[in-house]
Design a protein around this motif. Structure first.
Motif, PDB file in Angstrom:
ATOM      1  N   LEU A   1     -11.793 -35.256  12.977  1.00 59.39           N
ATOM      2  CA  LEU A   1     -10.632 -35.358  13.876  1.00 59.39           C
ATOM      3  C   LEU A   1     -10.982 -35.983  15.219  1.00 59.39           C
ATOM      4  O   LEU A   1     -10.121 -36.610  15.844  1.00 59.39           O
ATOM      5  CB  LEU A   1     -10.013 -33.975  14.119  1.00 59.39           C
ATOM      6  CG  LEU A   1      -9.452 -33.202  12.926  1.00 59.39           C
ATOM      7  CD1 LEU A   1      -8.663 -31.992  13.421  1.00 59.39           C
ATOM      8  CD2 LEU A   1      -8.572 -34.071  12.035  1.00 59.39           C
ATOM      9  N   HIS A   2     -12.227 -35.813  15.653  1.00 58.82           N
ATOM     10  CA  HIS A   2     -12.614 -36.271  16.989  1.00 58.82           C
ATOM     11  C   HIS A   2     -13.755 -37.289  16.940  1.00 58.82           C
ATOM     12  O   HIS A   2     -14.580 -37.352  17.852  1.00 58.82           O
ATOM     13  CB  HIS A   2     -12.996 -35.068  17.860  1.00 58.82           C
ATOM     14  CG  HIS A   2     -11.905 -34.052  17.956  1.00 58.82           C
ATOM     15  ND1 HIS A   2     -11.938 -32.846  17.292  1.00 58.82           N
ATOM     16  CD2 HIS A   2     -10.718 -34.090  18.610  1.00 58.82           C
ATOM     17  CE1 HIS A   2     -10.831 -32.174  17.549  1.00 58.82           C
ATOM     18  NE2 HIS A   2     -10.077 -32.897  18.337  1.00 58.82           N
ATOM     19  N   HIS A   3     -13.764 -38.079  15.906  1.00 60.45           N
ATOM     20  CA  HIS A   3     -14.775 -39.134  15.760  1.00 60.45           C
ATOM     21  C   HIS A   3     -14.635 -40.139  16.896  1.00 60.45           C
ATOM     22  O   HIS A   3     -13.570 -40.304  17.492  1.00 60.45           O
ATOM     23  CB  HIS A   3     -14.602 -39.838  14.406  1.00 60.45           C
ATOM     24  CG  HIS A   3     -15.729 -40.748  14.054  1.00 60.45           C
ATOM     25  ND1 HIS A   3     -15.800 -42.049  14.496  1.00 60.45           N
ATOM     26  CD2 HIS A   3     -16.841 -40.546  13.302  1.00 60.45           C
ATOM     27  CE1 HIS A   3     -16.895 -42.613  14.031  1.00 60.45           C
ATOM     28  NE2 HIS A   3     -17.545 -41.715  13.304  1.00 60.45           N
ATOM     29  N   ASP A   4     -15.712 -40.834  17.188  1.00 63.52           N
ATOM     30  CA  ASP A   4     -15.709 -41.826  18.260  1.00 63.52           C
ATOM     31  C   ASP A   4     -14.655 -42.912  18.027  1.00 63.52           C
ATOM     32  O   ASP A   4     -14.062 -43.432  18.982  1.00 63.52           O
ATOM     33  CB  ASP A   4     -17.101 -42.452  18.387  1.00 63.52           C
ATOM     34  CG  ASP A   4     -17.299 -43.145  19.723  1.00 63.52           C
ATOM     35  OD1 ASP A   4     -16.748 -42.668  20.736  1.00 63.52           O
ATOM     36  OD2 ASP A   4     -18.000 -44.171  19.754  1.00 63.52           O
TER      37      ASP A   4
ATOM     38  N   ALA B   1      -2.190 -36.399  10.306  1.00 64.21           N
ATOM     39  CA  ALA B   1      -1.101 -35.768  11.068  1.00 64.21           C
ATOM     40  C   ALA B   1      -1.662 -34.981  12.240  1.00 64.21           C
ATOM     41  O   ALA B   1      -1.111 -34.996  13.348  1.00 64.21           O
ATOM     42  CB  ALA B   1      -0.274 -34.861  10.168  1.00 64.21           C
ATOM     43  N   TYR B   2      -2.767 -34.276  12.014  1.00 63.09           N
ATOM     44  CA  TYR B   2      -3.417 -33.535  13.094  1.00 63.09           C
ATOM     45  C   TYR B   2      -3.872 -34.492  14.199  1.00 63.09           C
ATOM     46  O   TYR B   2      -3.696 -34.232  15.389  1.00 63.09           O
ATOM     47  CB  TYR B   2      -4.635 -32.771  12.558  1.00 63.09           C
ATOM     48  CG  TYR B   2      -4.346 -31.485  11.814  1.00 63.09           C
ATOM     49  CD1 TYR B   2      -3.209 -31.333  11.016  1.00 63.09           C
ATOM     50  CD2 TYR B   2      -5.221 -30.405  11.886  1.00 63.09           C
ATOM     51  CE1 TYR B   2      -2.963 -30.158  10.332  1.00 63.09           C
ATOM     52  CE2 TYR B   2      -4.974 -29.213  11.210  1.00 63.09           C
ATOM     53  CZ  TYR B   2      -3.844 -29.101  10.425  1.00 63.09           C
ATOM     54  OH  TYR B   2      -3.591 -27.932   9.741  1.00 63.09           O
ATOM     55  N   ILE B   3      -4.468 -35.618  13.781  1.00 60.68           N
ATOM     56  CA  ILE B   3      -4.968 -36.607  14.731  1.00 60.68           C
ATOM     57  C   ILE B   3      -3.817 -37.238  15.516  1.00 60.68           C
ATOM     58  O   ILE B   3      -3.859 -37.337  16.745  1.00 60.68           O
ATOM     59  CB  ILE B   3      -5.788 -37.695  14.005  1.00 60.68           C
ATOM     60  CG1 ILE B   3      -7.106 -37.104  13.490  1.00 60.68           C
ATOM     61  CG2 ILE B   3      -6.061 -38.892  14.917  1.00 60.68           C
ATOM     62  CD1 ILE B   3      -7.842 -37.985  12.497  1.00 60.68           C
ATOM     63  N   GLY B   4      -2.788 -37.671  14.799  1.00 60.59           N
ATOM     64  CA  GLY B   4      -1.646 -38.307  15.455  1.00 60.59           C
ATOM     65  C   GLY B   4      -0.977 -37.387  16.459  1.00 60.59           C
ATOM     66  O   GLY B   4      -0.654 -37.801  17.586  1.00 60.59           O
ATOM     67  N   LYS B   5      -0.786 -36.149  16.072  1.00 58.95           N
ATOM     68  CA  LYS B   5      -0.147 -35.169  16.959  1.00 58.95           C
ATOM     69  C   LYS B   5      -0.981 -34.913  18.201  1.00 58.95           C
ATOM     70  O   LYS B   5      -0.459 -34.869  19.321  1.00 58.95           O
ATOM     71  CB  LYS B   5       0.088 -33.856  16.204  1.00 58.95           C
ATOM     72  CG  LYS B   5       0.807 -32.798  17.021  1.00 58.95           C
ATOM     73  CD  LYS B   5       1.012 -31.522  16.206  1.00 58.95           C
ATOM     74  CE  LYS B   5       1.728 -30.459  17.039  1.00 58.95           C
ATOM     75  NZ  LYS B   5       1.907 -29.195  16.272  1.00 58.95           N
ATOM     76  N   GLU B   6      -2.292 -34.770  18.022  1.00 55.61           N
ATOM     77  CA  GLU B   6      -3.163 -34.492  19.162  1.00 55.61           C
ATOM     78  C   GLU B   6      -3.199 -35.652  20.143  1.00 55.61           C
ATOM     79  O   GLU B   6      -3.134 -35.451  21.366  1.00 55.61           O
ATOM     80  CB  GLU B   6      -4.576 -34.164  18.675  1.00 55.61           C
ATOM     81  CG  GLU B   6      -5.517 -33.755  19.804  1.00 55.61           C
ATOM     82  CD  GLU B   6      -6.863 -33.243  19.315  1.00 55.61           C
ATOM     83  OE1 GLU B   6      -7.880 -33.597  19.936  1.00 55.61           O
ATOM     84  OE2 GLU B   6      -6.885 -32.489  18.315  1.00 55.61           O
ATOM     85  N   ILE B   7      -3.292 -36.881  19.621  1.00 53.63           N
ATOM     86  CA  ILE B   7      -3.299 -38.054  20.503  1.00 53.63           C
ATOM     87  C   ILE B   7      -1.988 -38.150  21.272  1.00 53.63           C
ATOM     88  O   ILE B   7      -1.972 -38.404  22.481  1.00 53.63           O
ATOM     89  CB  ILE B   7      -3.546 -39.348  19.698  1.00 53.63           C
ATOM     90  CG1 ILE B   7      -4.971 -39.369  19.140  1.00 53.63           C
ATOM     91  CG2 ILE B   7      -3.322 -40.579  20.578  1.00 53.63           C
ATOM     92  CD1 ILE B   7      -5.275 -40.561  18.253  1.00 53.63           C
TER      93      ILE B   7
ATOM     94  N   GLU C   1     -14.240 -39.323   5.058  1.00 58.52           N
ATOM     95  CA  GLU C   1     -13.338 -39.744   6.139  1.00 58.52           C
ATOM     96  C   GLU C   1     -14.146 -40.132   7.381  1.00 58.52           C
ATOM     97  O   GLU C   1     -13.855 -41.130   8.048  1.00 58.52           O
ATOM     98  CB  GLU C   1     -12.356 -38.625   6.499  1.00 58.52           C
ATOM     99  CG  GLU C   1     -11.218 -38.430   5.513  1.00 58.52           C
ATOM    100  CD  GLU C   1     -10.164 -39.532   5.579  1.00 58.52           C
ATOM    101  OE1 GLU C   1     -10.240 -40.377   6.503  1.00 58.52           O
ATOM    102  OE2 GLU C   1      -9.288 -39.550   4.720  1.00 58.52           O
ATOM    103  N   ILE C   2     -15.161 -39.338   7.681  1.00 58.42           N
ATOM    104  CA  ILE C   2     -16.037 -39.643   8.816  1.00 58.42           C
ATOM    105  C   ILE C   2     -16.739 -40.989   8.591  1.00 58.42           C
ATOM    106  O   ILE C   2     -16.813 -41.828   9.492  1.00 58.42           O
ATOM    107  CB  ILE C   2     -17.079 -38.523   9.012  1.00 58.42           C
ATOM    108  CG1 ILE C   2     -16.385 -37.236   9.461  1.00 58.42           C
ATOM    109  CG2 ILE C   2     -18.149 -38.939  10.021  1.00 58.42           C
ATOM    110  CD1 ILE C   2     -17.279 -36.006   9.449  1.00 58.42           C
ATOM    111  N   ALA C   3     -17.236 -41.185   7.375  1.00 58.64           N
ATOM    112  CA  ALA C   3     -17.906 -42.455   7.035  1.00 58.64           C
ATOM    113  C   ALA C   3     -16.940 -43.631   7.163  1.00 58.64           C
ATOM    114  O   ALA C   3     -17.341 -44.728   7.567  1.00 58.64           O
ATOM    115  CB  ALA C   3     -18.466 -42.376   5.621  1.00 58.64           C
ATOM    116  N   PHE C   4     -15.672 -43.384   6.855  1.00 57.33           N
ATOM    117  CA  PHE C   4     -14.662 -44.450   6.950  1.00 57.33           C
ATOM    118  C   PHE C   4     -14.456 -44.871   8.400  1.00 57.33           C
ATOM    119  O   PHE C   4     -14.402 -46.063   8.712  1.00 57.33           O
ATOM    120  CB  PHE C   4     -13.341 -43.961   6.346  1.00 57.33           C
ATOM    121  CG  PHE C   4     -12.462 -45.064   5.848  1.00 57.33           C
ATOM    122  CD1 PHE C   4     -12.508 -45.462   4.521  1.00 57.33           C
ATOM    123  CD2 PHE C   4     -11.568 -45.713   6.699  1.00 57.33           C
ATOM    124  CE1 PHE C   4     -11.692 -46.488   4.045  1.00 57.33           C
ATOM    125  CE2 PHE C   4     -10.758 -46.730   6.243  1.00 57.33           C
ATOM    126  CZ  PHE C   4     -10.814 -47.118   4.907  1.00 57.33           C
TER     127      PHE C   4
END
Length: 220
Positions: free
Chosen positions: A18-21, A138-144, A207-210
């Protein structure tokens, strides 16, 4: 609830996803356009195979309710996210001419892993394999969205992407997915949960690797 239990079992890797660079740079607009287009191109190819995974989910369905769920989400991928990506890619890449030779190794590993889960496992195994992508965005979009606010987003270079995943439609679809997954909470044994947790760990790691391979722009 099953999904929260999966997160709790895999807290560190879920947070890294969720908080990748890549996500941080996208949020603060320091992500280069070339990295974003590399990601979009790979994600467009990913979504085609992701839609195929929902077809596999439908094959594994045990009843009409599960079958309808799989088909609904497959249609949502095809008619929703793919069209968004295609519209953005038209700025610099011809999406219609993308094919197997354009897929990165990370992309191949991720989508083929999910398909292998569906082929060797059952409906719930496949559902969990799909969940990291389906719910995580969805978690990422909402947090941003909550971090930036509407005013900042008006001039944000990646506004279209952010608003898609923070938007009411995507958030609603994701809640339906999460609720559906959670409906199996009381039906699984401890042994089954351990298997599901392993699947969830692998797909979240992918997902992280992506994200990372988009930062590195690495095909291999």
């Amino acid at each position: 609830m099953l999904f929260q239990n999966l997160i709790s079992k895999n807290t560190e890797i879920w947070d890294s996803y969720l908080h990748h660079d890549f996500v941080k740079r996208l949020e603060n607009q320091s992500l280069d356009r070339e990295n974003f287009l590399f990601y979009l191109k790979q994600d467009y190819l990913y979504l085609i195979n992701y839609a195929k995974c929902y077809a596999r989910l439908a094959i594994n369905a045990n009843n009409a309710k599960e079958f309808r769920f799989a088909m609904k989400f497959q249609n949502y991928i095809i008619n929703g996210e793919l069209e968004l990506h295609k519209s953005i890619l038209n700025l610099g890449i011809d999406a219609n001419n993308l094919n197997l030779k354009d897929e990165s190794l990370v992309n191949l590993a991720y989508t083929r892993y999910m398909l292998s889960v569906g082929e060797s496992g059952d409906f719930l195994d496949m559902l969990v394999a799909l969940s990291s992508c389906a719910i995580g965005y969805a978690y990422i979009g909402k947090e941003i969205f909550e971090n930036l606010g509407e005013e900042t987003l008006k001039t944000h270079i990646y506004k279209e992407w952010i608003l898609t995943y923070a938007g009411e439609e995507f958030q609603s679809e994701t809640k339906e997915f999460e609720d559906f997954l959670n409906s199996y909470t009381s039906k699984i044994s401890e042994t089954k949960f351990e298997k599901l947790s392993q699947i969830f760990h692998v797909v979240t790691n992918l997902e992280i690797a992506f994200w990372q391979h988009a930062l590195d722009k690495k095909m291999f």
